[in-house]
Design a protein around this motif. Structure first.
Motif, short mmCIF file in Angstrom:
data_model
loop_
_atom_site.label_atom_id
_atom_site.label_comp_id
_atom_site.label_asym_id
_atom_site.label_seq_id
_atom_site.Cartn_x
_atom_site.Cartn_y
_atom_site.Cartn_z
N ASP A 65 0.82 -1.19 0.00
CA ASP A 65 0.00 0.00 0.00
C ASP A 65 0.87 1.25 0.00
O ASP A 65 1.93 1.29 0.59
CB ASP A 65 -0.89 -0.02 1.24
CG ASP A 65 -2.11 0.83 1.04
OD1 ASP A 65 -2.19 1.46 -0.02
OD2 ASP A 65 -2.97 0.86 1.93
N TRP A 66 0.38 2.29 -0.67
CA TRP A 66 1.16 3.53 -0.73
C TRP A 66 1.03 4.34 0.54
O TRP A 66 1.77 5.27 0.77
CB TRP A 66 0.73 4.36 -1.94
CG TRP A 66 -0.73 4.64 -1.96
CD1 TRP A 66 -1.69 3.88 -2.57
CD2 TRP A 66 -1.42 5.71 -1.34
NE1 TRP A 66 -2.91 4.42 -2.34
CE2 TRP A 66 -2.79 5.54 -1.60
CE3 TRP A 66 -1.00 6.81 -0.58
CZ2 TRP A 66 -3.75 6.42 -1.13
CZ3 TRP A 66 -1.98 7.69 -0.11
CH2 TRP A 66 -3.33 7.49 -0.37
N ASP A 107 1.63 5.30 4.16
CA ASP A 107 2.67 4.97 5.13
C ASP A 107 2.07 4.83 6.51
O ASP A 107 2.30 5.64 7.41
CB ASP A 107 3.76 6.06 5.12
CG ASP A 107 4.64 5.90 3.90
OD1 ASP A 107 4.96 4.77 3.55
OD2 ASP A 107 4.99 6.93 3.29
N HIS A 109 9.45 2.41 1.08
CA HIS A 109 9.57 3.01 -0.23
C HIS A 109 10.44 2.12 -1.12
O HIS A 109 10.10 1.84 -2.28
CB HIS A 109 10.19 4.39 -0.09
CG HIS A 109 10.23 5.15 -1.37
ND1 HIS A 109 9.11 5.74 -1.91
CD2 HIS A 109 11.24 5.39 -2.23
CE1 HIS A 109 9.45 6.31 -3.03
NE2 HIS A 109 10.74 6.12 -3.26
N ARG A 138 8.67 -1.13 -1.94
CA ARG A 138 7.62 -0.88 -2.92
C ARG A 138 8.19 -0.82 -4.32
O ARG A 138 7.68 -1.39 -5.27
CB ARG A 138 6.93 0.44 -2.57
CG ARG A 138 5.48 0.50 -2.94
CD ARG A 138 4.86 1.77 -2.42
NE ARG A 138 4.62 1.74 -1.00
CZ ARG A 138 4.88 2.75 -0.17
NH1 ARG A 138 5.38 3.87 -0.62
NH2 ARG A 138 4.62 2.65 1.10
#
Lengths: 523, 323
Positions: free
Chosen positions: B98-99, B101, B118, B121
Motif C-alpha cells: 500500500d502507498w 505509510d 519506499h 515498494r
C-alpha cells in the motif's frame, strides 16, 4: 392569512416535487455546470513526452464535457435508452455516457504547436439521479410513467447502481472560509484560537492563528510543520512596517498593546528576511535558492487557498492573505479581552450542507484526475512505440466509470468517508421520504459530543426537532423540517462582487482595483 | 429470495468447479469408477451418487457468509478475495504494498521505516514482472483491456481474448509480429468466438495497428491455434446496426427473416456478413416504411453503398419482392 390559503401553502410543501427537491437542484446544477467547472479547472493533461532531447512536448487540451441520458450497452454492442425500472430489474447501472472534447497537441518548443487529433470522445458513464433533468423519465405524465413500469408517486432523488437504489446522504459540515474564534487548552493553559477551513476546488486547508500563553501569535497551516510567528508570516506576505501591521489588526488601544508585544519579539524586519526565515522552516537543509522557491510555493499554494481567484494577481492575493490573517489575529485578541464570545460551532449559520451534487463533484474530480493519469500513461506508451497518437486510442472509458460507480455502490467516498451512499429504505413509503430528507453529521458517533447532539435554537424551521434515531446516532442523524428551504451557493461570485461593489463596498479583490488605491481595503 | 440466490451461486460455483475438475481429469469414483460425483455443499463433501463413497470431505466453501442481502454485504461477508482472472498477467494474485505509510493500527510510521517501505515498494514493482515474456503479457493484456473498454466488450469476452493471447504467447507466435497486432487479433477472435462479432474496421479504429496487419495476424494465429472460426452469422450484426440507426424491433425481425430465407438459398456464401446484414436492414427498413438511405446504413455498417446495392438486389430477387 385565510384558512384556505394556509392549507394550500402547507399542502404545496408536501407535493411530490418538493420532497426530494434539494437533491434535484443540487444534482442538476452539477450536471449543468459543475461537471464543466471540474473539466475547465483541469484544463489540460500534461505528459512527460518532450523531456528528452529533440522531442517536442505533447499534451491534451480538454474542452466541453456533456452527459446524455441513460443508456444501456448490450453485449452485442447495441445501445438503447434505459428506464429506471429496467435498470432495477436487470441489476444494471442507471448511467449515461459522458462525452468530452479532447485534442492532442504537439510542439511549442522549436516547432509550431500542432493539433494531432481532436475529437469528442466517450470518456465514461455517469450515474444519473432518478428524476433529474438528464433522467429518461423527467417530464413524463403519470400515465406514461405507469406505461414504462414506473411508480408515479416515487419521489426519485436516488441513483441505481447494479440494480440497487442508493441515496447520497446529505452531510453537515462546518462552514468553510469563515473565521471561527474559540478557546483551546495547550499544556494546561487556556489559549485563544482563530480557525478557518479554507476551501477551494476540492482542496481544503485548515489555518490556525493561536495566541499562546506569552501573548504571542502563531500561525499554522498545511505543509509547514509546527507553527510560525504571525509577524514573520505577514511580513513574508508583504505587510512590512510595524505601523501597518498594527493598523491592519485593530485600532483598539488594548489590542494595539498586544500587537506591540508581538512586534518586539519579531525576528525579522523585511519581506526578504521573512521569506528566508520561512524557507528555512519548510525546506531546512536544502540549498538557499531551493528554500526561497519552496517558501514562495508554500505561501501561494497552501496558505488560505480560498483567497485565490482567477484574474487576480499573485501580488494582490498575497496582501489579501495578510489582511485576512490580521482579521484572524483580531478575533483572537478580542476573545482574549472578552470583547466577544467564542463562536458557536453548532449554530446553523456556521454549518453548510453537502448535498448529492456537491458529493458527485468531489467524486468526478478525483475520477477525472485518475482518467488524466491513465491518458498520460497511454500517450507516453504509444509515443514510445512510435504509434500515431489519436484520442480514441488513449482514452479508457472504464477508468472514469469505475471510479464513479464504485463509491456510490459501496458508500466509500473519496477522502476516506464511508457510508456516504445508502440503500434506499423501502420499508414503506414514509421510509423513502424520510431517507431522502435525512442528513448526517460527520462527527464520530462513538464520542459523546453532547452539544452537537442537542437541539439548537437555530434549527427552528430547518431541522425536525423530534425525528432522530435513538441510540449512538441520536442527534447526529437529523431530518429536514417539511418547510425547509435550502439555498444554494452563488454560482458566479464575480456577479455578486460586482453587485457589492456597485453598492459601495471598496477594495474587493479583482473588481475595484482601479477605483481604490489608497483607501482602506477592509471588508 | 436470499435462499434462491444462494442456491444459484452455489450451483454456478459447483458447475465451475466441476469444469475445472474435468480439466484435471481425475474426477471419477475410485471405488466403482463412476463419474457421477455430486458435490454436497451442505456437508462440504464430494459424494459418489452410485455407490455412496465420500470422495472428498471438508471442502472449502468459497461462497459468501450466510445471509447477504445486497452486493455490499456479499462482498463484506465473502471469505475469499476476488476470483483469479486471465486478464491480468499475474492472474490478479499479486501482493501490492500500500502507498499509505501507515501501520496495521493506522498510525504513521517512522521515517526510517518509511524509506524502507519506499524501497520495498519500488522493488516489488520491479520484480513483479520477472522476465520479458511476462512484460510482453502485461503490455498486451492492458492493450486488450483498453480496446475492449473502448468497444464496450463485456468482461467474459476480455477473459477469452486474454486466454487466446496467452496461448499465442506460449506457442511462440508473437515472434516477428507486433504485440499490439496479436493483442488486437486475439480480441477480434474472442468477439467472434463469443458470438458478439465486431468488424475489423471497428476494431482497427481503436487499435494502434492497421487493419491489414490485424487481418493478417488474425489469420495466422487462428490457423496456428486451431481456433476453427465459423463465418460470422449476419444476424449477429442486426440488433446493433438497427439500434444505431434507431430502427424499431419490427425492422429487426424483418431483417432477420430476410437473412434467414436468403441464406438458405445459398446467397450468403462468399459474401461479407456485415454487407449482407446491412443490405437486409436496408430492405427491411423499406418494407416497414422506416426508410433509411443506403448512405446511412453503409456508414453504420462500415461498408460501401455499392456492396449494399448488390446484396440488396440479390436478396429481394430471392425473396421474390420487387422494390
Amino acid at each position: 392569512m385565510l384558512q384556505e390559503d394556509k392549507r394550500e401553502l402547507s399542502e404545496s410543501y408536501f407535493s411530490k416535487e418538493r420532497l426530494a427537491e434539494h437533491h434535484f437542484r443540487s444534482y442538476n446544477a452539477f450536471l449543468e455546470h459543475g461537471m464543466q467547472d471540474v473539466v475547465t479547472e483541469k484544463e489540460r493533461i500534461e505528459t512527460d513526452i518532450g523531456d528528452k532531447e529533440d522531442e517536442e512536448p505533447v499534451w491534451v487540451e480538454l474542452g466541453d464535457v456533456r452527459a446524455v441520458t441513460p443508456r444501456v450497452r448490450e453485449a452485442d454492442g447495441s445501445e438503447e435508452l434505459l428506464y429506471p425500472q429496467e435498470a432495477r430489474l436487470r441489476n444494471i447501472t442507471y448511467s449515461a455516457p459522458v462525452f468530452m472534447e479532447m485534442s492532442i497537441v504537439r510542439g511549442g518548443e522549436e516547432e509550431e504547436e500542432r493539433v494531432l487529433d481532436t475529437t469528442e470522445t466517450k470518456v465514461g458513464r455517469m450515474p444519473i439521479m432518478v428524476g433529474s433533468d438528464k433522467c429518461n423519465i423527467s417530464g413524463f405524465s403519470d400515465e406514461e410513467l405507469i406505461e414504462i413500469g414506473e411508480d408515479p408517486a416515487d419521489p426519485g432523488g436516488y441513483f441505481i447502481i447494479n440494480g440497487s437504489e442508493r441515496v447520497l446522504m446529505t452531510s453537515e459540515d462546518l462552514a468553510p472560509n469563515k473565521i471561527l474564534a474559540e478557546y483551546d487548552s495547550k499544556y494546561g493553559d487556556e489559549i485563544q484560537v482563530a480557525k478557518t477551513f479554507s476551501q477551494r476546488r476540492g482542496y481544503r486547508a485548515l489555518v490556525l492563528v493561536e495566541r499562546n500563553r506569552e501573548g504571542l501569535l502563531e500561525v499554522s497551516f498545511p505543509s509547514v510543520s509546527g507553527s510560525i510567528s504571525f509577524v514573520t508570516l505577514v511580513r513574508a506576505l508583504g505587510l512590512e512596517s510595524d505601523e501597518e501591521i498594527v493598523h491592519r489588526v485593530s485600532e483598539d488601544p488594548e489590542i494595539v498593546k498586544f500587537m506591540l508585544e508581538n512586534l518586539e519579539e519579531a525576528d525579522v524586519q523585511t519581506q526578504e528576511e521573512a521569506i528566508e526565515d520561512l524557507g528555512q522552516r519548510v525546506a531546512s537543509g536544502q540549498g538557499k535558492n531551493y528554500q526561497l522557491k519552496r517558501a514562495n510555493y508554500v505561501i501561494d499554494r497552501y496558505l488560505l487557498p480560498h483567497l485565490h481567484e482567477d484574474g487576480v494577481e499573485e501580488e494582490e492575493t498575497r496582501i489579501n492573505k495578510a489582511y485576512y490573517l490580521c482579521r484572524m489575529a483580531e478575533a483572537c485578541f478580542e476573545l482574549a479581552l472578552g470583547r466577544r464570545e467564542a463562536d458557536d460551532k453548532d449554530h446553523y449559520a456556521n454549518k453548510r450542507l453537502k448535498v448529492s451534487g456537491d458529493l458527485m463533484k468531489d467524486l468526478f474530480r478525483t475520477a477525472l484526475n485518475k482518467l488524466a493519469r491513465d491518458v498520460k500513461y497511454q500517450l507516453e506508451r504509444a509515443n514510445m512505440r512510435n504509434r500515431e497518437l489519436t484520442v480514441n486510442t488513449v482514452v479508457r472509458s472504464d477508468v472514469l466509470t469505475e471510479r464513479l460507480e464504485h463509491p456510490i455502490a459501496t458508500g466509500n467516498w473519496v477522502g476516506g468517508r464511508s457510508g456516504v451512499s445508502q440503500l434506499v429504505d423501502r420499508t414503506d413509503f414514509m421510509g423513502v421520504l424520510s431517507h431522502l430528507r435525512r442528513l448526517r453529521s460527520p462527527l464520530s458517533r462513538s464520542q459523546p459530543h453532547f452539544e452537537a447532539r442537542d437541539l439548537h435554537a437555530t434549527q427552528w424551521g430547518r431541522i425536525c426537532p423530534s425525528e432522530t434515531p435513538e441510540g449512538p446516532n441520536c442527534g447526529l442523524v437529523k431530518n429536514f423540517a417539511q418547510a425547509m428551504e435550502l439555498s444554494q451557493d452563488v454560482d458566479d461570485e464575480r456577479d455578486l462582487k460586482q453587485e457589492l461593489s456597485s453598492m459601495g463596498v471598496e477594495g474587493i479583490p479583482g473588481i475595484s482595483m482601479e477605483t481604490t488605491s489608497t483607501t482602506s481595503a477592509d471588508d | 429470495m436470499t435462499r434462491s440466490t444462494r442456491q444459484r451461486e452455489r450451483e454456478t460455483a459447483a458447475k465451475q468447479e466441476e469444469e475445472e475438475d474435468s480439466e484435471e481429469g481425475v474426477r471419477e469414483c475410485p471405488e466403482c469408477g463412476s463419474d457421477n460425483l455430486v458435490k454436497s455443499s451442505d456437508r462440504a463433501e464430494l459424494v459418489c451418487n452410485d455407490c455412496g463413497l465420500v470422495v472428498e470431505e471438508e471442502q472449502i466453501d468459497p461462497g459468501p457468509e450466510w445471509r447477504a442481502f445486497n452486493h455490499q454485504e456479499r462482498q463484506e461477508k465473502s471469505r475469499v478475495g476476488a476470483p483469479t482472472t486471465q486478464t491480468m498477467h499475474d492472474k490478479g494474485l499479486t501482493t501490492t504494498i500500500d502507498w499509505k505509510d501507515k501501520d496495521a493500527y493506522g498510525r504513521s510510521i517512522s521515517s526510517k521505516k518509511r524509506s524502507q517501505m519506499h524501497r520495498l515498494r519500488k522493488w516489488q514493482e520491479r520484480i513483479r514482472t520477472k522476465d520479458a515474456g511476462e512484460r510482453n503479457l502485461q503490455f498486451a493484456l492492458s492493450e486488450i483491456d483498453r480496446m475492449a473498454s473502448a468497444l464496450g466488450v463485456p468482461r467474459s469476452v476480455r477473459e477469452v481474448a486474454s486466454v487466446i493471447y496467452r496461448r499465442a504467447l506460449k506457442e511462440d507466435l508473437i515472434r516477428g509480429r507486433s504485440i499490439e497486432g496479436v493483442a488486437t487479433s486475439a480480441l477480434y477472435a474472442a468477439c467472434r468466438k463469443e458470438g458478439i462479432p465486431r468488424s475489423l474496421e471497428e476494431i482497427s479504429e481503436v487499435s494502434r495497428v492497421e487493419r491489414k496487419e490485424i487481418g493478417r495476424t488474425y489469420r495466422y494465429i487462428s490457423q496456428e491455434l486451431g481456433l476453427e472460426m465459423k463465418p460470422v452469422d449476419p444476424k449477429k450484426y442486426v440488433p446493433r446496426f438497427c439500434s444505431e440507426l434507431e430502427l424499431t424491433e419490427e425492422v429487426q425481425s424483418k431483417a432477420n427473416e430476410i437473412i434467414e430465407t436468403t441464406a438458405e438459398e445459398g446467397l450468403l456464401s462468399g459474401k461479407s456478413p456485415t454487407g449482407y446484414a446491412a443490405a437486409a436492414i436496408y430492405a427491411a427498413s423499406l418494407l416497414c416504411n422506416e426508410k433509411k438511405t443506403q448512405r446511412e446504413v453503409a456508414d453504420v455498417a462500415q461498408v460501401t453503398e455499392v456492396t449494399i446495392r448488390n446484396r440488396y438486389q440479390e436478396q429481394i430477387e430471392a425473396m421474390g419482392i420487387h422494390g
